[in-house]
Design an enzyme around this catalytic site. Structure first.
Site, PDB file in Angstrom:
ATOM      1  N   GLN A   1      36.021  55.308  27.558  1.00  0.00           N
ATOM      2  CA  GLN A   1      35.087  56.106  27.066  1.00  0.00           C
ATOM      3  C   GLN A   1      35.446  57.538  26.517  1.00  0.00           C
ATOM      4  O   GLN A   1      34.896  57.969  25.594  1.00  0.00           O
ATOM      5  CB  GLN A   1      33.842  56.262  27.975  1.00  0.00           C
ATOM      6  CG  GLN A   1      32.717  56.816  27.676  1.00  0.00           C
ATOM      7  CD  GLN A   1      31.994  55.940  26.688  1.00  0.00           C
ATOM      8  OE1 GLN A   1      32.190  54.770  26.831  1.00  0.00           O
ATOM      9  NE2 GLN A   1      31.069  56.405  25.823  1.00  0.00           N
TER      10      GLN A   1
ATOM     11  N   LEU B   1      48.629  29.093  47.626  1.00  0.00           N
ATOM     12  CA  LEU B   1      47.371  28.614  48.619  1.00  0.00           C
ATOM     13  C   LEU B   1      46.251  28.167  47.700  1.00  0.00           C
ATOM     14  O   LEU B   1      45.935  27.205  48.198  1.00  0.00           O
ATOM     15  CB  LEU B   1      47.035  30.131  49.436  1.00  0.00           C
ATOM     16  CG  LEU B   1      45.789  30.103  50.204  1.00  0.00           C
ATOM     17  CD1 LEU B   1      46.118  29.306  51.118  1.00  0.00           C
ATOM     18  CD2 LEU B   1      45.466  31.416  50.723  1.00  0.00           C
TER      19      LEU B   1
ATOM     20  N   GLY C   1      39.464  27.922  46.410  1.00  0.00           N
ATOM     21  CA  GLY C   1      39.862  29.478  46.284  1.00  0.00           C
ATOM     22  C   GLY C   1      39.341  30.238  47.516  1.00  0.00           C
ATOM     23  O   GLY C   1      40.249  30.359  48.247  1.00  0.00           O
TER      24      GLY C   1
ATOM     25  N   GLU D   1      44.006  37.970  45.578  1.00  0.00           N
ATOM     26  CA  GLU D   1      44.127  38.311  47.043  1.00  0.00           C
ATOM     27  C   GLU D   1      42.690  38.464  47.777  1.00  0.00           C
ATOM     28  O   GLU D   1      42.454  39.125  48.682  1.00  0.00           O
ATOM     29  CB  GLU D   1      44.566  39.512  47.075  1.00  0.00           C
ATOM     30  CG  GLU D   1      46.160  39.674  46.439  1.00  0.00           C
ATOM     31  CD  GLU D   1      47.256  39.045  47.040  1.00  0.00           C
ATOM     32  OE1 GLU D   1      46.924  38.125  48.502  1.00  0.00           O
ATOM     33  OE2 GLU D   1      48.343  38.911  46.701  1.00  0.00           O
TER      34      GLU D   1
ATOM     35  N   THR E   1      38.549  37.629  46.549  1.00  0.00           N
ATOM     36  CA  THR E   1      37.599  38.488  45.807  1.00  0.00           C
ATOM     37  C   THR E   1      37.146  39.690  46.454  1.00  0.00           C
ATOM     38  O   THR E   1      36.999  39.655  47.572  1.00  0.00           O
ATOM     39  CB  THR E   1      36.540  37.429  45.065  1.00  0.00           C
ATOM     40  OG1 THR E   1      35.738  37.053  46.088  1.00  0.00           O
ATOM     41  CG2 THR E   1      37.081  36.244  44.435  1.00  0.00           C
TER      42      THR E   1
ATOM     43  N   ILE F   1      48.627  30.589  40.392  1.00  0.00           N
ATOM     44  CA  ILE F   1      49.949  30.915  41.004  1.00  0.00           C
ATOM     45  C   ILE F   1      50.436  31.949  40.044  1.00  0.00           C
ATOM     46  O   ILE F   1      51.131  31.849  38.987  1.00  0.00           O
ATOM     47  CB  ILE F   1      50.805  29.709  41.299  1.00  0.00           C
ATOM     48  CG1 ILE F   1      50.060  28.979  42.012  1.00  0.00           C
ATOM     49  CG2 ILE F   1      51.939  30.203  42.044  1.00  0.00           C
ATOM     50  CD1 ILE F   1      49.266  29.223  43.238  1.00  0.00           C
ATOM     51  N   THR F   2      50.727  33.369  40.428  1.00  0.00           N
ATOM     52  CA  THR F   2      51.409  34.389  39.954  1.00  0.00           C
ATOM     53  C   THR F   2      52.703  33.827  40.003  1.00  0.00           C
ATOM     54  O   THR F   2      53.252  33.593  41.261  1.00  0.00           O
ATOM     55  CB  THR F   2      51.232  35.648  40.714  1.00  0.00           C
ATOM     56  OG1 THR F   2      49.881  36.151  40.426  1.00  0.00           O
ATOM     57  CG2 THR F   2      51.757  36.735  39.827  1.00  0.00           C
TER      58      THR F   2
ATOM     59  N   PRO G   1      42.784  24.198  42.442  1.00  0.00           N
ATOM     60  CA  PRO G   1      41.636  24.051  41.299  1.00  0.00           C
ATOM     61  C   PRO G   1      40.123  24.085  42.145  1.00  0.00           C
ATOM     62  O   PRO G   1      39.168  24.534  41.484  1.00  0.00           O
ATOM     63  CB  PRO G   1      41.958  22.802  40.677  1.00  0.00           C
ATOM     64  CG  PRO G   1      43.365  22.590  40.661  1.00  0.00           C
ATOM     65  CD  PRO G   1      43.794  23.097  42.078  1.00  0.00           C
TER      66      PRO G   1
END
Length: 391
Positions: free
Chosen positions: A343, A133, A139, A370, A372, A165-166, A136
């Site tokens: 921590q 989807l 998004g 998926e 932001t 793209i994963t 560049p």
């Protein structure tokens, strides 16, 4: 250094079959995934054989119909499987979620003939999918995508570049959103494109902060010819396909975030119980106990939120708002919990000898993929207060 990972989570599951399934997943995780996770992430090794194993074991098609080779499991079960996978290695949990996302368009918008012909191999035949989807320059504003598909007889010719793209470059098929008409949301159509299509290529993987075992790459389409029989849904229906897929995909990310946070808490509990300072275990100090309590509470709240949304989906009720809330809360919680885990381990937490530094680096990306978390807030506000005025 702790080696056993987090203790098993007590789960409320709807059937004995689901309980048996979770038991099998935990066995597979302990045998095949957890022992090599740190080494393979450090060496940027993509676990392709693990995904083949998951596919042949039926774990890549869990939420889809059995008639098409799926597992026929409700989403509340599928998501808890994702959580278990992500707790062992986020590359595997996230990859399973992305594969499920890439199958969604065909399963829910494809014709009966398309589903019968293609879904069995996609769900249980060893194949791995990717979802195209983003671009560049497109998004969060998905409706502005520029990749174009032009009709040529019984084919479509795709030209453009997809980004972030994963599984880019390692997938066997790509669900691709391309512009077939006018500018804006109504001119987009979805296609199922095989990875070996002539003119399709992938750039070298991006160099990332974390999740290094999962390749993320640009995918280029240079006059890629796709038969009309691989169009998913109606012409111009692509954004509907995309948004429907993303609602389900956001729940997958929420479950992965909870799994990652659970893993971080598990490491923190083991360390603070074993490490002594001033003559007693760290876990005896009230300030540290309060931090552990906050970590556990955020995890339980996140799990309850994503399961409530999943049960709405299983009951065929609207769940877009709940999915956005789950994605927002669970991924923010994962960032807080992994930061606290580092921590609590002090200097050791900042070294690669313990996994919590990797968990912290991996948690960050979950607030981005998926949609932001700023986009999730927009979605939630739109449901609560209505669309923004444009005066």
């Amino acid at each position: 250094m702790p080696q056993d990972g987090p203790q098993p989570v007590e789960r409320e599951l709807p059937t004995d079959e689901a309980r048996d399934l979770l038991g099998l997943v935990r066995e597979l995780v302990q045998r095949e995934i957890r022992p090599v996770a740190a080494e393979e992430e450090a060496s940027c090794t993509f676990p392709r054989e693990t995904f083949r194993l998951l596919s042949h074991s039926g774990l890549l098609g869990l939420p889809y119909a059995e008639e098409h080779g799926g597992g026929g499991q409700p989403y509340e079960v599928y998501l808890q499987v994702l959580e278990e996978l992500a707790a062992a290695r986020l590359t595997v949990g996230l990859g399973t979620s992305v594969h499920s996302l890439s199958c969604h368009g065909l399963a829910h918008f494809g014709s009966k003939e398309q589903r019968t012909e293609r879904l069995p191999d996609m769900l249980g035949g060893g194949l791995l999918g990717a979802y195209c989807l983003s671009e560049p320059a497109s998004g969060s504003d998905a409706a502005s995508l520029r990749t174009r598909a032009v009709r040529d007889g019984e084919d479509w010719v795709l030209t453009g570049t997809k980004a972030w793209i994963t599984h880019g470059g390692v997938a066997d098929f790509y669900t691709v959103l391309a512009r077939t008409g006018e500018d804006g949301p109504r001119g987009i159509t979805a296609f199922l494109v095989p990875a070996d299509a002539e003119g399709l290529s992938a750039a070298p993987p991006e160099r990332k902060m974390g999740l290094n075992g999962s390749p993320t790459a640009q995918v280029h389409f240079d006059q890629v010819r796709v038969p009309d029989a691989r169009r998913l849904g109606e012409e111009g229906q692509g954004l509907t396909v995309a948004l429907s897929s993303l609602d389900a995909g956001r729940l997958g990310i929420a479950a992965c975030a909870v799994g990652l946070a659970q893993a971080a808490l598990g490491e923190a509990l083991v360390y603070t119980a074993q490490r002594e300072q001033f003559g007693r275990p760290l876990a005896d100090f009230q300030g540290l106990r309060f931090t552990l309590a906050d970590m556990g509470t955020q995890i339980e709240a996140g799990r309850a939120l994503y399961l409530a949304a999943a049960r709405r989906r299983d009951a065929a009720k609207p769940f877009s708002r709940q999915a956005a809330m789950a994605k927002l809360f669970c991924t923010d919680a994962a960032m807080r919990v992994t930061t606290d885990a580092v921590q609590l381990l002090g200097g050791y937490g900042y070294t690669a000898d313990f996994p919590v530094e990797r968990y912290l680096r991996e948690a960050k990306v979950l607030q981005i993929v998926e949609g932001t978390n700023q986009i999730q807030r927009m979605v939630i506000a739109r449901h609560l207060a209505g669309p923004e005025s444009r005066s």
